[in-house]
Enzyme design. Sequence first.
Site, mmCIF file in Angstrom:
data_model
loop_
_atom_site.group_PDB
_atom_site.id
_atom_site.type_symbol
_atom_site.label_atom_id
_atom_site.label_comp_id
_atom_site.label_asym_id
_atom_site.label_seq_id
_atom_site.Cartn_x
_atom_site.Cartn_y
_atom_site.Cartn_z
ATOM 1 N N ASP A 149 -21.488 20.386 -57.360
ATOM 2 C CA ASP A 149 -22.694 19.631 -57.174
ATOM 3 C C ASP A 149 -23.221 19.221 -55.932
ATOM 4 O OD1 ASP A 149 -21.648 19.645 -60.232
ATOM 5 O OD2 ASP A 149 -22.197 17.475 -60.472
ATOM 6 N N LYS A 213 -29.818 18.109 -61.513
ATOM 7 C CA LYS A 213 -29.019 16.853 -61.515
ATOM 8 C C LYS A 213 -29.865 15.827 -60.962
ATOM 9 C CE LYS A 213 -24.571 14.883 -60.802
ATOM 10 N NZ LYS A 213 -23.389 14.932 -60.128
ATOM 11 N N LYS A 249 -28.453 18.126 -65.887
ATOM 12 C CA LYS A 249 -27.374 17.036 -65.800
ATOM 13 C C LYS A 249 -27.914 15.581 -65.724
ATOM 14 C CE LYS A 249 -22.945 15.741 -63.786
ATOM 15 N NZ LYS A 249 -21.987 16.008 -62.683
#
Lengths: 313, 265, 498
Positions: A149, A213, A249
């Site tokens: 991430d 995300k 996400k």
Amino acid sequence: MATTPVLPGGFELPLEPRLPRLGSVDAVALEERAAALATRSIKREAKVFALDLAIRMMDLTTLEGADTPGKVAALSSKGIRPDPSDPNIPSVAAICVYPNLVPYALERTRGTSVKVAAVATAFPSGQSPIDVKLAEVRDVVDAGAHEVDMVIDRGAFLSGRYAQVYDEIVRVKEICAGHAHLKVILETGELGTYDNVRRASLLAIAGGADFIKTSTGKLPTSATLPVALCMLEVIRDVHEETGRVVGMKVAGGIRQSKQAVQFLVQVHETLGLAWLTPDRYRIGASTLLNDVLMQIRKERTGRYQNPDYFTVD
Amino acid sequence: MSERLPVQKTYKLYIGGAFPRSESGRTYVAEGANAARASRKDLRDAVRIARQAGGAWWGMTAYNRGQVLYRIAEMMEKRQSELAALCTGPDEVAAAIDRVVWYAGWADKLAQVIGSANPVAGPYFNFTVPEPTGVIGILAPEPPLLGLVSRLSPVIVGGNTAVVIASEAHPLVAIELAECLATADVPPGVVNILTGLRGELSPVLASHMDVSALDLAGADGDSAELEKLGAENVKRIVHGRADAQSPYDIAAFLELKTVWHPTGM
Amino acid sequence: MTKDKREIARRPDKAPMATAWDYAPAPEARDIVKVEERYGLFIGGTFVEPASGERYTTIDPAREEPLAEVAQAGKADVDRAVRAARDAFANGWSNLRPSERAKYLFRIARLLQERSREFAVLESLNGGKPIRESRDVDIPLAAAHFFYYAGWADKLEYAFPNRKPRPVGVAGQIIPWNFPLLMLAWKIAPALAAGNTVVLKPAETTPLSALLFCDVLRQAELPPGVVNIVTGDGRTGAELVSHQGVDKIAFTGSTEVGKAIQRTLAGTGKRLTLELGGKAANIIFDDAPLDQAVEGIVNGIYFNQGHVCCAGSRLLVQESIYETVIAKLKRRMATLRVGDPLDKNTDVGAINSKQQLEKISALVQSGIDEGAQIYQPPCKLPERGYWFVPTVFTNVAQSYRIAQEEIFGPVLSVLTFRTPDEAIEKANNTPYGLSAGVWTEKGSRILAMAKGLRAGVVWANTYNRFDPASPFGGYKESGFGREGGRHGLEPYVVLEDA
């Protein structure tokens, strides 16, 4: 080496000057649509379906300075078997931790379906030299993290250095490709407008993101319903135009089952069933899990629940 | 024979900024002159031309429309005696000129007085602005000059164009006024004045599908039938008064447009 | 790259991908509202039996089940109602202190808020509209309307500079079936605020919320005769229009009936306002925020099953983005949930009546016959009740009936344009002029388009928004007079010289 991802149409032209003109989002209408979707009344079996899905999509997260191997091990165990008293409860999708703690999470989850995600690139600010960021990514990939991430450089983005942001994503992707899935965190709470969220989403996808995300979870404003909807619409456009599948996400501030269901309704009615899978949608959260467990038990028993009947991690 | 024989004036129609005879070639005797007796086709032409002129007239700035009206007053001032000879006299002319001046000043104030910004309960900017209704048919009331000017001024200051049927008994001053209009920078077609027989022309005007509103100020007794005809395209029906002078008289020929726009980042 | 990097072993998810996520039924409780077996006419503050002796059955269009028997008011009944209104006007209401009038209106607003769920359910039951809309739009807006005009009641002299406003007298009001309670509020609130009394005729197919409203009036202790409700079909409306004792008619409905009313009133000196039909253009430019524009298209035509006079029933799309917009629209239409109006997840409810369903069906057939291309998303409709699948027609020529006539149903006709001027020309090319939509990111273009469109309401980057503070009404054959805002008072006052 990684193959260059298929880019959305239009990226053959120099990106930087074009980006501010790429598409636009009407804030009020977006927020109204998100609010309207949030009024869906999801009950009984439809709710249980969503809650079960929410667990399977969950990136169970701990990102604290106080994190220790012990904490991560406990969290990993919780992620594998969220409710030891109920074998029907699935495992979460992944455990999300800081780079140093990847080995401990891997150790505990080995042999299970639960993956390990590591934040990287000088999370949460992204304000470190590129070499440092890339080294960090290399470290976590070498350590065996299944998912990375990364954060985009919001400073660069907001000052119009889109090419720099893009380039960083491309270089991180090169390291991850074939080894780890790349989630690109936009930190939408710092981007200021939905137009920027849309642009940053396109930029991240162009750079090779497997997932985009919303947030680091370190800001007071994280994953909101309209921001998520805005990003889903980009994913939809890219898919429609190029066939490329990008995951989504949401992270930060999602603590209650009701919120999780609202996000899932949004996915359902924006991208359809195809995205209602952990392969394409994740919910990053630390405290959501127990609320979901309580709700599931409530649906099954008809009784409202007490948190003390559920382990904290 | 020392006296010079004066050149007599032929009173014609005023359509599209020009002074044509009736296409029918007919006249009728009014006030000792042969006034043009407009036909249905003249009226049709006048409406068509008025409709065409509407866009540019409304497209002008309000300031400019006000200037044109003021210019009409200037031209009337110059022709006071000619006008006075064809109506009830200098007092009527003076009142008519003052009325035009009064209305001239409204052009660039209407939106402020009649429009509004509306505080809706949501993230929207919402405002309402007046816009012209379109082509307005006017049956001019007596007295022949003040009555006409009192009904015409509020119509055109709001951006409408007009097809006026002048007083049947006293049509000449209307054409004299037309000469003021023609020299006052009033764009051709904004005001069209027909003289002739009311009974012939009014029903054609009232039933015309491209006339947006009717001012029946000068109608006598036949207004029910005209109103009925006007319903076919939902005309706005106004019973104006010859002595009225108010922004409400302008508003009667205005539509209100409300615009919504989100306020979002 | 480091040597010991390993490929991710793709593990299957524990559960296979879902094949469907059916939202479980989420019906609003119907028993919150009590529907009487039969209703009289509300005249002089009480329910009276119709002198006509006639009654008819009002139904639930989603189930084709009878709900109640209501009165068909005849000439004598209308006369009685008008006399009651005249009486109330002369004996108290018109010279009541304006601040007291205001407080009655505030009471009504509050009572509507308090009983909003009841009204929402009844509105959906009797009209077929989704509970989501009656709950979130119709009822809150109706209450807000009373609240807004309550505040005007004692401030009228500020609304009309240099004039002394006085009430007109008895207002005869005739409302449509698409927003029964909201249209009642649009009519009654400004009328009462300005000191008039009212005889209101609800639509034939949707009388129940107006009849329940009488109970709100009872709770508000509104003086008898100030508001009278006479139910019935068009005959009742005609009686009201032609009654000598009515000073003002306010009508919302079809252009055809509006014209007939205008003819009837010709020469009577009665005041008239008309809010009639529409065939609005919703114009999408290539720089529009497309996903939001698609929401606007959907909200523009499928809101309330398209039973909306200002519905965006003609979609004008710039040719350069035509394919994209249509693809997005079709995709979005597939997510519309058509069904039980009382289910909280329903987006599109039942068609209001059999008659309306037949009208829609006939026009849709004409579109097919004329050569337009029809698209309807897959959609399972209930077996009983009146339903119509959300429909879009592409390949529509401006001359087709579906591009010209008001369908008043969930049917969209798509046309294209190339330049802004062409968009304006096509948008204005209709006898109607109620509303229009414009979608573009360019501010100056929005303002230029807004100026060029001959319509009473222009929604820019939004659609179908309503507010009591915002004047609403038509140009051209869409009627005259405004409802809402300061301008909405004007039809209900006589302006005397100050």
